[in-house]
Design an enzyme around this catalytic site. Sequence first.
Site: not given
Length: 329
Positions: A97, A202
């Site tokens: 995460p 990203k």
Amino acid sequence: MAALFRGSRILILRWNKHVDFSHVSVRSLASKTPVGFIGLGNMGSPMAKNLIKNGYPVIATDAFPESCKELLDLGAQVVDSPAQVAERADRIITMLPSSPNVIEVYTGPNGILKKVKKGTLLVDSSTIDPAVAKEMAVAAEKMGAVYMDAPVSGGVGAASLAKLTFMVGGVEQEYHAAQELLTCMGANAVYCGQVGTGQAAKICNNMLLAIGMIGTAETMNLGIRLGLDPKLLSKVLNMSSGRCWSSDTYNPVPGVMDGVPSANNYQGGFGTTLMAKDLGLAQNTASDTKTAVPLGSLAHQIYRVMCSRGYANKDFSSVFQFLREEEGQ
């Protein structure tokens, strides 16, 4: 090796029992070496399943053991820690995460680097700070391993269908070795440069995604207020210059599209908390590079407020619902 081969045979029998792998030969299954996979959340689980589908024995672990059950049923070997994965596999993929999770999994007391073998290829598909990716690469190199950052775009749906896009940073020669695995889980793998550049790509992508989703939500809400049918408005947008991924593939308005989170009370998909985290990364890197990102900053504020208003676990397209509720206050 005999024990490992026996394990591989057991895995093959279980795969044939539970999943249709008729297109994969037993010979090809036996010849493929195990791949470690750490992090079996919404994205990691379907990615690991696609490795199994392509004939790779998978050795997996997750901080939440219950997340491993589906992979165990498909024949994966489940172990208790990242270090145990590193003992058994010389190619390891991580999908975690946040930056602190990556640091713990790689360098913690039971981390990968405690037991990693020389020459091991480490591919991290988490979305983290580019600086942390560079730190992990240095730490891996000291242990004789190779680290690459390879965050993904496409969401849970693309992960399930093996249609992800990987943005890869690292030594170019190693990129070609990583491609073998990445193409089992995605439709595209783009080499971006040295370690950290995959994360940079990203972060930029997700900042634009957040801005585009907020813009789409605002536009759809305004059109509805002006009396337009949402499906009609979506059709017009998608044949006009306002078209974007948030309008034509992931529309945030309930009832406009099937198979997207807005059609399922914003469950599944890409969580608001994760979007807020990624926008925070964009803000940090913008500050470090003295880059003006006014819309990115505003998007970050909006998603942070959403997290405090009960939207933390909903898909980030729930910004449409958030804006509608804000009008009523």
